[in-house]
Design an enzyme around this catalytic site. Structure first.
Site, PDB file in Angstrom:
ATOM      1  N   SER A  64       0.798  -1.234   0.000  1.00 17.28           N
ATOM      2  CA  SER A  64       0.000   0.000   0.000  1.00 17.28           C
ATOM      3  C   SER A  64       0.826   1.278   0.000  1.00 17.28           C
ATOM      4  CB  SER A  64      -0.924   0.026   1.216  1.00 17.28           C
ATOM      5  OG  SER A  64      -1.994  -0.838   0.987  1.00 17.28           O
ATOM      6  N   LYS A  67       0.420   3.462  -2.866  1.00 15.84           N
ATOM      7  CA  LYS A  67      -0.816   4.225  -3.123  1.00 15.84           C
ATOM      8  C   LYS A  67      -0.616   5.735  -3.251  1.00 15.84           C
ATOM      9  CE  LYS A  67      -3.846   0.719  -1.015  1.00 15.84           C
ATOM     10  NZ  LYS A  67      -4.571   0.362   0.223  1.00 15.84           N
ATOM     11  N   TYR A 191      -3.130  -3.318 -10.507  1.00 10.86           N
ATOM     12  CA  TYR A 191      -2.968  -2.798  -9.136  1.00 10.86           C
ATOM     13  C   TYR A 191      -2.125  -3.755  -8.290  1.00 10.86           C
ATOM     14  CZ  TYR A 191      -4.272  -2.236  -4.231  1.00 10.86           C
ATOM     15  OH  TYR A 191      -4.235  -2.125  -2.868  1.00 10.86           O
ATOM     16  N   TYR A 243      -5.205   4.548   7.676  1.00  9.04           N
ATOM     17  CA  TYR A 243      -6.514   3.891   7.732  1.00  9.04           C
ATOM     18  C   TYR A 243      -7.283   4.299   8.982  1.00  9.04           C
ATOM     19  CZ  TYR A 243      -3.787   1.056   4.548  1.00  9.04           C
ATOM     20  OH  TYR A 243      -2.962   0.636   3.568  1.00  9.04           O
ATOM     21  N   VAL A 261       1.268  -3.627   3.922  1.00  7.96           N
ATOM     22  CA  VAL A 261       1.131  -4.881   4.667  1.00  7.96           C
ATOM     23  C   VAL A 261       2.377  -5.746   4.655  1.00  7.96           C
ATOM     24  CG1 VAL A 261      -1.374  -5.172   4.657  1.00  7.96           C
ATOM     25  CG2 VAL A 261      -0.030  -6.022   2.739  1.00  7.96           C
TER      26      VAL A 261
HETATM   27  N1  GLN Z   1      -1.888  -5.424  -2.020  1.00 10.78           N
HETATM   28  C1  GLN Z   1      -2.533  -5.219  -0.765  1.00 10.78           C
HETATM   29  C2  GLN Z   1      -4.041  -5.270  -0.942  1.00 10.78           C
HETATM   30  O1  GLN Z   1      -4.536  -4.702  -1.857  1.00 10.78           O
HETATM   31  C3  GLN Z   1      -2.113  -3.914  -0.188  1.00 10.78           C
HETATM   32  C4  GLN Z   1      -2.770  -3.614   1.136  1.00 10.78           C
HETATM   33  C5  GLN Z   1      -1.902  -2.884   2.102  1.00 10.78           C
HETATM   34  O2  GLN Z   1      -0.663  -2.834   1.993  1.00 10.78           O
HETATM   35  N2  GLN Z   1      -2.509  -2.351   3.129  1.00 10.78           N
HETATM   36  O3  GLN Z   1      -4.747  -5.887  -0.173  1.00 10.78           O
END
Ligand code: GLN
Length: 428
Positions: A64, A67, A191, A243, A261
């Site tokens: 993430s 993003k 993605y 988040y 994550v």
């Molecule tokens: N690739 C992960 C997902 O889309 C990324 C989520 C994250 O790092 N919080 O679930």
């Protein structure tokens, strides 16, 4: 002398190392296999110095943390209007993979949750790109932020794609609202590739430093994204980057941030540094446990909270005195420091309180090291009004801190290099 910074970082790592709470992400099988003991932290300054300790060159997937950067690329490539029509900027206070969209518009609430990030991916590059070209735009863009060519972990990617049911559900919902206009599976594929880009803690710190440095990569010197995009991205990171823990983070750490994550975490402190940490065990929000502790410590130890009020600057007006006599008298107001709105307001007040009776008035900028746009306009307006009141106005500006000063309608200033020159002009 050995630099004190890596020693400090090493000490901070030793302090959080015993904390083995949390679990590596379990929902992507390949991530669950990560070595949970890995631990590293890096500081990258906006002038390109990189300090770190621990596992700073171990590669892991960006997840993430991609993003905010992909959102930045979408804004740069498609413009604000197009992107904002499809992705909001409101903190959702929800988990990263929540299946929720705004009731009326169908827009994802922000680009940091998966729904918004999947949409932002679809907006990177021009609308005509093929899916493969779009992935290349994203990987190329992330590489420009890192200052080196990044690669992808195909194994993690395949592992995530196999279990991407939730992201597919989100994408199908986005397609039904026409937020996505292409095949949802293709976009989730792109993605997921974006999330599988391999980075080191060092890369992440440089990427964060690029945001802290107005979009210019401090190592390569490349302007990766324009400045207005940087401001947008940092704002969204500070409200939505963590988040459903965003409020705790904003109050306790106060650095625009983003977690992933795989255990990475970045923070970008505008004008100062990019920070990155890596430790795979996550808390219930999906944020790295030891990463959060490190950031709390860094912020407290070094006063990095963005809402921290800087120590009061020395008075902007250093001297206000008269040089020369009688009709040769000249009032010199010497300013100092960095001048923004509040300091310029102080100068306006000084000139009003003094209400100079001397025919000549000089603003001495010799000891001013920076002046922002509003302050420059305010000082020039002061010069204009003084001219209209019948004064001869001078700027002592040896380093052209105000280049080509133009006070506008009816105003006039004469620029001189130093005060002696002024005195000469007085006696001649
Ligand atoms: N690739 C992960 C997902 O889309 C990324 C989520 C994250 O790092 N919080 O679930």
């Amino acid at each position: 002398m050995r630099s004190i910074i890596p020693d400090y970082v090493t000490e901070a790592l030793a302090e959080v190392a015993p904390d083995i709470s949390g679990e590596p992400a379990g929902y992507i099988p390949e991530l669950a296999a990560a070595d949970p003991e890995r631990l590293g932290a890096v500081f990258a300054t906006v002038d390109g110095e990189v300090y770190g300790a621990g596992d700073i060159d171990t590669e892991f997937t960006i997840q993430s943390i991609s993003k905010p950067f992909t959102y930045a690329l979408a804004l740069a490539d498609r413009g604000f209007d197009t992107v904002l029509a499809k992705v909001g900027v409101e903190p959702s206070g929800e988990a990263f993979n929540e299946i929720s969209l705004e009731g009326d518009t169908g827009r994802p609430r922000n680009p940091m949750i998966n729904a918004g990030a999947i949409t932002a991916h679809s907006l990177a590059g021009s609308a005509e790109l093929t899916p493969a070209e779009r992935v290349e735009r994203v990987v190329g863009g992330l590489s420009a932020f890192a200052g080196r060519r990044l690669t992808m972990d195909e194994v993690v990617c395949a592992s995530e794609l196999k279990y991407a049911h939730r992201n597919l559900a989100i994408a199908h919902m986005l397609r039904s609202h026409n937020i996505l206009t292409e095949d949802p599976r293709t976009i989730v594929d792109g993605y997921t590739r974006q999330c599988s880009v391999l980075v080191t803690t060092r890369d992440l710190a440089v990427m964060a430093a690029t945001l802290a440095n107005r979009g210019i990569n401090p190592l390569s010197g490349e302007q990766v994204i324009p400045e207005p995009v940087v401001r947008q991205v940092l704002s969204v990171m500070s409200t939505c980057g963590m988040y459903d823990a965003a409020g705790d983070w904003a109050t306790q750490v106060g650095i625009p941030a983003k977690s992933g994550v795989a255990g990475g975490l970045i923070g970008a402190l505008p004008g100062q540094i990019g920070i990155a940490t890596f430790s795979p065990r996550l808390d219930r929000h999906g944020n790295s446990v030891r990463g959060v502790s490190l950031f709390e410590r860094f912020s407290a130890d070094m006063g990095l909270h963005v809402m921290e009020v800087p120590p009061a600057a020395r008075a902007v007006v250093r001297f206000d005195h008269v040089v020369g006599r009688a009709k040769n008298a000249i009032r010199v107001i010497q300013l100092q420091g960095g001048i923004g709105f509040a300091a310029a307001e102080r100068v306006v007040r000084e000139v009003m309180d003094t209400a100079p009776t001397e025919a000549r008035v000089a603003l001495d900028l010799t000891m001013v090291y920076s002046i922002d746009d509003v302050a420059r306009r305010m000082l020039l307006e002061v010069a204009r009004r003084l001219t209209l009141d019948g004064h001869e106005v001078y700027l002592v500006d040896p380093e052209s801190i105000i280049p080509d000063p133009d006070p506008g309608d009816g105003g006039r200033v004469t620029v001189v290099g130093n005060v002696e020159q002024l005195e000469l002009s007085v006696s001649s």
